[in-house]
Design a protein around this motif. Structure first.
Motif, PDB file in Angstrom:
ATOM      1  N   LEU A   1      15.380   3.262 -24.158  1.00 40.13           N
ATOM      2  CA  LEU A   1      14.482   3.286 -25.315  1.00 40.13           C
ATOM      3  C   LEU A   1      13.849   4.665 -25.487  1.00 40.13           C
ATOM      4  O   LEU A   1      13.815   5.217 -26.595  1.00 40.13           O
ATOM      5  N   VAL A   2      13.345   5.235 -24.409  1.00 41.82           N
ATOM      6  CA  VAL A   2      12.722   6.558 -24.477  1.00 41.82           C
ATOM      7  C   VAL A   2      13.759   7.608 -24.862  1.00 41.82           C
ATOM      8  O   VAL A   2      13.518   8.470 -25.712  1.00 41.82           O
ATOM      9  N   HIS A   3      14.926   7.550 -24.244  1.00 39.39           N
ATOM     10  CA  HIS A   3      15.970   8.549 -24.479  1.00 39.39           C
ATOM     11  C   HIS A   3      16.438   8.529 -25.933  1.00 39.39           C
ATOM     12  O   HIS A   3      16.587   9.584 -26.565  1.00 39.39           O
ATOM     13  N   VAL A   4      16.652   7.326 -26.464  1.00 39.12           N
ATOM     14  CA  VAL A   4      17.212   7.207 -27.812  1.00 39.12           C
ATOM     15  C   VAL A   4      16.137   7.324 -28.886  1.00 39.12           C
ATOM     16  O   VAL A   4      16.279   8.076 -29.858  1.00 39.12           O
ATOM     17  N   THR A   5      15.044   6.579 -28.724  1.00 41.73           N
ATOM     18  CA  THR A   5      14.042   6.481 -29.787  1.00 41.73           C
ATOM     19  C   THR A   5      13.054   7.638 -29.780  1.00 41.73           C
ATOM     20  O   THR A   5      12.735   8.188 -30.839  1.00 41.73           O
ATOM     21  N   TYR A   6      12.556   7.996 -28.620  1.00 34.78           N
ATOM     22  CA  TYR A   6      11.523   9.023 -28.559  1.00 34.78           C
ATOM     23  C   TYR A   6      12.102  10.431 -28.405  1.00 34.78           C
ATOM     24  O   TYR A   6      11.648  11.365 -29.072  1.00 34.78           O
ATOM     25  N   ALA A   7      13.106  10.568 -27.529  1.00 32.78           N
ATOM     26  CA  ALA A   7      13.718  11.887 -27.350  1.00 32.78           C
ATOM     27  C   ALA A   7      14.757  12.177 -28.428  1.00 32.78           C
ATOM     28  O   ALA A   7      15.142  13.320 -28.632  1.00 32.78           O
ATOM     29  N   GLY A   8      15.229  11.126 -29.107  1.00 30.11           N
ATOM     30  CA  GLY A   8      16.205  11.318 -30.168  1.00 30.11           C
ATOM     31  C   GLY A   8      17.565  11.757 -29.672  1.00 30.11           C
ATOM     32  O   GLY A   8      18.318  12.419 -30.389  1.00 30.11           O
ATOM     33  N   GLN A   9      17.899  11.372 -28.441  1.00 33.73           N
ATOM     34  CA  GLN A   9      19.171  11.772 -27.845  1.00 33.73           C
ATOM     35  C   GLN A   9      20.131  10.584 -27.787  1.00 33.73           C
ATOM     36  O   GLN A   9      19.702   9.439 -27.619  1.00 33.73           O
ATOM     37  N   PRO A  10      21.428  10.824 -27.902  1.00 33.08           N
ATOM     38  CA  PRO A  10      22.381   9.715 -27.796  1.00 33.08           C
ATOM     39  C   PRO A  10      22.507   9.232 -26.359  1.00 33.08           C
ATOM     40  O   PRO A  10      22.453  10.034 -25.422  1.00 33.08           O
ATOM     41  N   ALA A  11      22.651   7.947 -26.194  1.00 32.98           N
ATOM     42  CA  ALA A  11      22.877   7.380 -24.861  1.00 32.98           C
ATOM     43  C   ALA A  11      24.372   7.409 -24.600  1.00 32.98           C
ATOM     44  O   ALA A  11      25.100   6.471 -24.914  1.00 32.98           O
ATOM     45  N   THR A  12      24.840   8.506 -24.041  1.00 36.65           N
ATOM     46  CA  THR A  12      26.262   8.665 -23.767  1.00 36.65           C
ATOM     47  C   THR A  12      26.658   7.816 -22.562  1.00 36.65           C
ATOM     48  O   THR A  12      25.806   7.432 -21.744  1.00 36.65           O
ATOM     49  N   PRO A  13      27.951   7.520 -22.418  1.00 39.65           N
ATOM     50  CA  PRO A  13      28.395   6.794 -21.216  1.00 39.65           C
ATOM     51  C   PRO A  13      27.977   7.492 -19.924  1.00 39.65           C
ATOM     52  O   PRO A  13      27.603   6.829 -18.950  1.00 39.65           O
ATOM     53  N   ALA A  14      27.999   8.824 -19.917  1.00 41.25           N
ATOM     54  CA  ALA A  14      27.603   9.551 -18.714  1.00 41.25           C
ATOM     55  C   ALA A  14      26.118   9.340 -18.407  1.00 41.25           C
ATOM     56  O   ALA A  14      25.733   9.151 -17.247  1.00 41.25           O
ATOM     57  N   PHE A  15      25.286   9.363 -19.452  1.00 41.65           N
ATOM     58  CA  PHE A  15      23.857   9.111 -19.254  1.00 41.65           C
ATOM     59  C   PHE A  15      23.631   7.708 -18.717  1.00 41.65           C
ATOM     60  O   PHE A  15      22.849   7.502 -17.776  1.00 41.65           O
ATOM     61  N   VAL A  16      24.300   6.733 -19.308  1.00 41.16           N
ATOM     62  CA  VAL A  16      24.120   5.342 -18.891  1.00 41.16           C
ATOM     63  C   VAL A  16      24.614   5.132 -17.463  1.00 41.16           C
ATOM     64  O   VAL A  16      23.963   4.457 -16.659  1.00 41.16           O
ATOM     65  N   ASP A  17      25.751   5.704 -17.110  1.00 41.02           N
ATOM     66  CA  ASP A  17      26.276   5.554 -15.750  1.00 41.02           C
ATOM     67  C   ASP A  17      25.307   6.143 -14.725  1.00 41.02           C
ATOM     68  O   ASP A  17      25.071   5.551 -13.663  1.00 41.02           O
ATOM     69  N   ASP A  18      24.745   7.317 -15.046  1.00 34.50           N
ATOM     70  CA  ASP A  18      23.801   7.946 -14.130  1.00 34.50           C
ATOM     71  C   ASP A  18      22.539   7.095 -13.997  1.00 34.50           C
ATOM     72  O   ASP A  18      22.004   6.920 -12.897  1.00 34.50           O
ATOM     73  N   LEU A  19      22.071   6.546 -15.103  1.00 36.21           N
ATOM     74  CA  LEU A  19      20.883   5.691 -15.087  1.00 36.21           C
ATOM     75  C   LEU A  19      21.109   4.458 -14.222  1.00 36.21           C
ATOM     76  O   LEU A  19      20.262   4.099 -13.394  1.00 36.21           O
ATOM     77  N   ILE A  20      22.243   3.823 -14.397  1.00 38.41           N
ATOM     78  CA  ILE A  20      22.543   2.615 -13.619  1.00 38.41           C
ATOM     79  C   ILE A  20      22.555   2.934 -12.129  1.00 38.41           C
ATOM     80  O   ILE A  20      22.001   2.188 -11.313  1.00 38.41           O
ATOM     81  N   GLU A  21      23.164   4.050 -11.769  1.00 37.47           N
ATOM     82  CA  GLU A  21      23.248   4.400 -10.352  1.00 37.47           C
ATOM     83  C   GLU A  21      21.872   4.690  -9.775  1.00 37.47           C
ATOM     84  O   GLU A  21      21.558   4.288  -8.651  1.00 37.47           O
ATOM     85  N   ARG A  22      21.031   5.365 -10.555  1.00 39.29           N
ATOM     86  CA  ARG A  22      19.688   5.678 -10.079  1.00 39.29           C
ATOM     87  C   ARG A  22      18.833   4.424  -9.910  1.00 39.29           C
ATOM     88  O   ARG A  22      18.053   4.317  -8.954  1.00 39.29           O
ATOM     89  N   VAL A  23      18.970   3.491 -10.844  1.00 33.52           N
ATOM     90  CA  VAL A  23      18.107   2.305 -10.819  1.00 33.52           C
ATOM     91  C   VAL A  23      18.684   1.208  -9.927  1.00 33.52           C
ATOM     92  O   VAL A  23      18.021   0.728  -9.003  1.00 33.52           O
ATOM     93  N   VAL A  24      19.901   0.823 -10.185  1.00 32.25           N
ATOM     94  CA  VAL A  24      20.495  -0.284  -9.435  1.00 32.25           C
ATOM     95  C   VAL A  24      20.808   0.127  -8.011  1.00 32.25           C
ATOM     96  O   VAL A  24      20.692  -0.673  -7.073  1.00 32.25           O
ATOM     97  N   GLY A  25      21.171   1.384  -7.821  1.00 36.25           N
ATOM     98  CA  GLY A  25      21.516   1.852  -6.486  1.00 36.25           C
ATOM     99  C   GLY A  25      20.346   1.854  -5.527  1.00 36.25           C
ATOM    100  O   GLY A  25      20.528   1.849  -4.316  1.00 36.25           O
ATOM    101  N   THR A  26      19.122   1.846  -6.049  1.00 37.59           N
ATOM    102  CA  THR A  26      17.940   1.863  -5.189  1.00 37.59           C
ATOM    103  C   THR A  26      17.194   0.533  -5.182  1.00 37.59           C
ATOM    104  O   THR A  26      16.171   0.394  -4.528  1.00 37.59           O
ATOM    105  N   SER A  27      17.708  -0.449  -5.948  1.00 40.23           N
ATOM    106  CA  SER A  27      17.015  -1.744  -6.003  1.00 40.23           C
ATOM    107  C   SER A  27      17.488  -2.650  -4.888  1.00 40.23           C
ATOM    108  O   SER A  27      18.559  -2.471  -4.323  1.00 40.23           O
TER     109      SER A  27
END
Length: 205
Positions: free
Chosen positions: A160-186
């Motif tokens: 939400l922050v990346h797309v709506t507030y920063a105005g940046q596209p959520a690329t597959p690379a961004f999403v993959d990195d996000l998943i690894e950072r969040v799910v990998g530490t949960s």
């Protein structure tokens, strides 16, 4: 929950309801709450203002019906059973809804009007649950109960922050990195649901 108008109702009334609510949904998505007026809905749907007022006395009645329609028609990627692949598909779908489906505008509307009472709060919850339904189901399958909501908030909040507030596209690379950072530490991040075991509360030797 949306009212079922089909049982024993004149087909003409059903058609009116369908046309007016769909016209309202189009207006709401394109222009937000301020764009929805009885006059404009009547013009776009092809019915008189008197007809629109008769079935939807207030502007909020129109908006609520259109949000219910949007939520009822929302679809999400089918789960495959692979945690990261399913989260990737769901997050890219969520990002698309924010950027192209104008989910951000719908959410902004209910947040802006949150002070108008519980009915608006209910619409906000409905939009959030609809937008995150697929992700919540995936996380519930793979993570422990205590992890689902925090992980869901981290994932959707970052997009939400990346797309709506920063105005940046959520690329597959961004999403993959996000998943690894969040799910990998949960807890349960390895992709399996955590179950309690004797001694979990004690540190191992």
């Amino acid at each position: 929950m949306q009212t079922d108008f089909s049982a024993g109702v004149d087909p003409r009334i059903l058609r009116t309801h369908r046309d007016v609510v769909r016209a309202t949904a189009t207006l709401l998505i394109a222009g937000g709450w301020d764009a929805v007026t009885h006059a404009e809905v009547a013009r776009r749907s092809g019915y008189s203002k008197a007809t629109v007022y008769a079935h939807w006395p207030t502007r909020f009645d129109l908006i609520r019906a259109s949000i219910e329609l949007i939520c009822d028609e929302a679809d999400h990627p089918a789960a495959t059973g692979d945690l990261r692949a399913d989260l990737r598909a769901s997050l890219l779908d969520f990002a698309h809804d924010l950027a192209e489906g104008h989910l951000d505008r719908l959410l902004a509307g209910v947040v802006e009007h949150a002070g108008q009472g519980e009915a608006v709060a209910g619409l906000r919850q409905r939009l959030y649950e609809t937008g995150t339904r697929a992700m919540r189901a995936v996380l519930t399958t793979h993570l422990g109960p205590a992890d689902v909501e925090p992980v869901l908030a981290l994932l959707t909040g970052a997009v939400l922050v990346h797309v709506t507030y920063a105005g940046q596209p959520a690329t597959p690379a961004f999403v993959d990195d996000l998943i690894e950072r969040v799910v990998g530490t949960s807890r349960g991040g390895a992709g399996t649901k955590r179950t309690s075991r004797p001694g979990d509360s004690h540190s191992s030797a």
